[in-house]
Design a protein around this motif. Structure first.
Motif, PDB file in Angstrom:
ATOM      1  N   CYS A  59     -47.765  43.956 -22.551  1.00 53.63           N
ATOM      2  CA  CYS A  59     -48.879  44.271 -23.451  1.00 53.63           C
ATOM      3  C   CYS A  59     -48.518  43.965 -24.905  1.00 53.63           C
ATOM      4  O   CYS A  59     -49.355  43.461 -25.673  1.00 53.63           O
ATOM      5  CB  CYS A  59     -49.280  45.734 -23.290  1.00 53.63           C
ATOM      6  SG  CYS A  59     -49.992  46.132 -21.678  1.00 53.63           S
ATOM      7  N   ALA A  60     -47.284  44.261 -25.283  1.00 54.97           N
ATOM      8  CA  ALA A  60     -46.855  43.978 -26.658  1.00 54.97           C
ATOM      9  C   ALA A  60     -46.837  42.477 -26.917  1.00 54.97           C
ATOM     10  O   ALA A  60     -47.271  42.007 -27.974  1.00 54.97           O
ATOM     11  CB  ALA A  60     -45.477  44.592 -26.906  1.00 54.97           C
ATOM     12  N   ALA A  61     -46.345  41.709 -25.931  1.00 51.83           N
ATOM     13  CA  ALA A  61     -46.303  40.261 -26.091  1.00 51.83           C
ATOM     14  C   ALA A  61     -47.711  39.671 -26.163  1.00 51.83           C
ATOM     15  O   ALA A  61     -47.946  38.692 -26.883  1.00 51.83           O
ATOM     16  CB  ALA A  61     -45.526  39.627 -24.936  1.00 51.83           C
ATOM     17  N   ALA A  62     -48.639  40.273 -25.426  1.00 50.34           N
ATOM     18  CA  ALA A  62     -50.011  39.762 -25.410  1.00 50.34           C
ATOM     19  C   ALA A  62     -50.749  40.034 -26.712  1.00 50.34           C
ATOM     20  O   ALA A  62     -51.652  39.280 -27.089  1.00 50.34           O
ATOM     21  CB  ALA A  62     -50.776  40.371 -24.240  1.00 50.34           C
ATOM     22  N   GLY A  63     -50.400  41.119 -27.385  1.00 52.86           N
ATOM     23  CA  GLY A  63     -51.040  41.425 -28.654  1.00 52.86           C
ATOM     24  C   GLY A  63     -52.552  41.534 -28.571  1.00 52.86           C
ATOM     25  O   GLY A  63     -53.259  41.136 -29.496  1.00 52.86           O
ATOM     26  N   GLY A  64     -53.055  42.048 -27.465  1.00 60.83           N
ATOM     27  CA  GLY A  64     -54.491  42.207 -27.308  1.00 60.83           C
ATOM     28  C   GLY A  64     -55.191  40.997 -26.732  1.00 60.83           C
ATOM     29  O   GLY A  64     -56.410  41.037 -26.490  1.00 60.83           O
ATOM     30  N   GLU A  65     -54.465  39.899 -26.481  1.00 60.60           N
ATOM     31  CA  GLU A  65     -55.102  38.676 -25.997  1.00 60.60           C
ATOM     32  C   GLU A  65     -55.253  38.634 -24.480  1.00 60.60           C
ATOM     33  O   GLU A  65     -55.811  37.676 -23.950  1.00 60.60           O
ATOM     34  CB  GLU A  65     -54.318  37.451 -26.477  1.00 60.60           C
ATOM     35  CG  GLU A  65     -54.358  37.261 -27.986  1.00 60.60           C
ATOM     36  CD  GLU A  65     -53.711  35.958 -28.416  1.00 60.60           C
ATOM     37  OE1 GLU A  65     -52.999  35.333 -27.598  1.00 60.60           O
ATOM     38  OE2 GLU A  65     -53.916  35.558 -29.569  1.00 60.60           O
ATOM     39  N   LEU A  66     -54.753  39.655 -23.770  1.00 63.56           N
ATOM     40  CA  LEU A  66     -54.916  39.731 -22.325  1.00 63.56           C
ATOM     41  C   LEU A  66     -55.379  41.124 -21.930  1.00 63.56           C
ATOM     42  O   LEU A  66     -54.864  42.118 -22.455  1.00 63.56           O
ATOM     43  CB  LEU A  66     -53.592  39.438 -21.601  1.00 63.56           C
ATOM     44  CG  LEU A  66     -53.112  37.996 -21.521  1.00 63.56           C
ATOM     45  CD1 LEU A  66     -51.723  37.965 -20.904  1.00 63.56           C
ATOM     46  CD2 LEU A  66     -54.077  37.136 -20.713  1.00 63.56           C
ATOM     47  N   PHE A  67     -56.295  41.192 -21.004  1.00 67.46           N
ATOM     48  CA  PHE A  67     -56.727  42.451 -20.395  1.00 67.46           C
ATOM     49  C   PHE A  67     -55.824  42.674 -19.189  1.00 67.46           C
ATOM     50  O   PHE A  67     -55.872  41.919 -18.213  1.00 67.46           O
ATOM     51  CB  PHE A  67     -58.192  42.346 -19.974  1.00 67.46           C
ATOM     52  CG  PHE A  67     -58.766  43.603 -19.388  1.00 67.46           C
ATOM     53  CD1 PHE A  67     -59.564  44.438 -20.151  1.00 67.46           C
ATOM     54  CD2 PHE A  67     -58.529  43.944 -18.068  1.00 67.46           C
ATOM     55  CE1 PHE A  67     -60.117  45.596 -19.612  1.00 67.46           C
ATOM     56  CE2 PHE A  67     -59.072  45.094 -17.516  1.00 67.46           C
ATOM     57  CZ  PHE A  67     -59.863  45.925 -18.296  1.00 67.46           C
ATOM     58  N   VAL A  68     -54.975  43.698 -19.252  1.00 70.24           N
ATOM     59  CA  VAL A  68     -53.976  43.930 -18.216  1.00 70.24           C
ATOM     60  C   VAL A  68     -54.491  44.944 -17.199  1.00 70.24           C
ATOM     61  O   VAL A  68     -54.770  46.097 -17.543  1.00 70.24           O
ATOM     62  CB  VAL A  68     -52.648  44.413 -18.835  1.00 70.24           C
ATOM     63  CG1 VAL A  68     -51.647  44.762 -17.739  1.00 70.24           C
ATOM     64  CG2 VAL A  68     -52.071  43.328 -19.753  1.00 70.24           C
TER      65      VAL A  68
END
Length: 256
Positions: free
Chosen positions: A143-152
């Motif tokens: 989630c940190a690596a995605a920075g909001g760009e992926l819905f996990v």
């Protein structure tokens, strides 16, 4: 440019935000229903039918590529997701199993490069449940690596691994939500347990449904589903239908 900016389809922060917004449902009996395409052609069919977003099934994609479930090489899975995402203008979430042993940053990068706005991540491997706290730590890194760009979408595998106590699923879900997961997926949960899971889980809940012969998405929504997915169900129905058509068309032996 970032991978999200160069990928095809509605990826990136805007795409993920659009996908998150779809999970804010107007009423309990109106869950988000996501079709599960396994290639570009079926993705177009589902999008044209009116589905607002799609969720690739790992088992369905594996079958289309000639692999058993769980045996698709990651490069082939990401390539298949990319073809699906390029084919449609709706958000695409990708089932990438347990992450293929990739470091969180690389996993996120490859998903965004493929054009995905979300992902499913399982908490078991080789048929064995992972340590939930260690898995939560790993999810937090994703989630940190995605920075909001992926819905996990964090899959909770207790029910399919023989742990029937709903409290164990709720405990894992709480850890994953705290780690930053946008949604949890207690796959295989009995329908009569869904209200208990709904009351004990913060945030959206993904529920598996059968395309035919089971509770409708509306009925599952009334029991607690925020969103409904079908896994490889559509692919298996289509394969069965094709088998019947092929049997009718196949040449008959003339005998001696």
């Amino acid at each position: 440019m970032s991978p999200a900016e160069t990928a095809g389809g509605p990826s990136g922060t805007g795409g993920a935000a659009r996908f998150r917004a779809l999970h804010r449902r107007p009423s309990p009996d109106d869950p988000l229903v996501l079709a599960g395409p396994w290639d570009a052609a079926t993705a177009r069919v589902c999008a044209d039918a009116g589905f607002p977003a799609l969720a690739t099934p790992s088992a369905g994609v594996a079958a289309s590529l000639g692999y058993a479930d769980g045996e698709t090489p990651p490069e082939e899975m990401f390539a298949a997701v990319a073809r699906i995402a390029r084919a449609v203008d709706v958000p695409v979430s990708a089932d990438v199993e347990d992450g293929y042993g990739l470091a969180p940053g690389e996993l996120v990068e490859r998903l965004l490069e493929a054009g995905a706005v979300g992902c499913n991540l399982e908490d078991s491997a080789g048929g064995v449940l992972k340590d939930p706290r260690a898995h939560a730590d790993w999810l937090a890194e994703v989630c940190a690596a995605a920075g909001g760009e992926l819905f996990v979408n964090a899959r909770v595998d207790t029910f399919v691994r023989g742990v029937t106590d709903p409290d164990r699923a709720i405990e894992r879900a709480a850890l994953y939500v705290a780690a930053g997961a946008d949604c949890v997926y207690p796959i295989g949960a009995p329908v009569d347990v869904l209200p208990l899971l709904r009351s004990g889980i913060q945030g959206p809940v993904n529920v598996f449904a059968r395309p035919t012969g089971g509770p409708t998405p509306s009925e599952l929504g009334e029991r607690g589903a925020t969103r409904v997915t079908f896994g490889p169900g559509l692919q298996r129905l289509a394969t069965a239908a094709l088998a019947e058509i092929a049997a009718d068309l196949a040449p008959r032996g003339t005998g001696s």
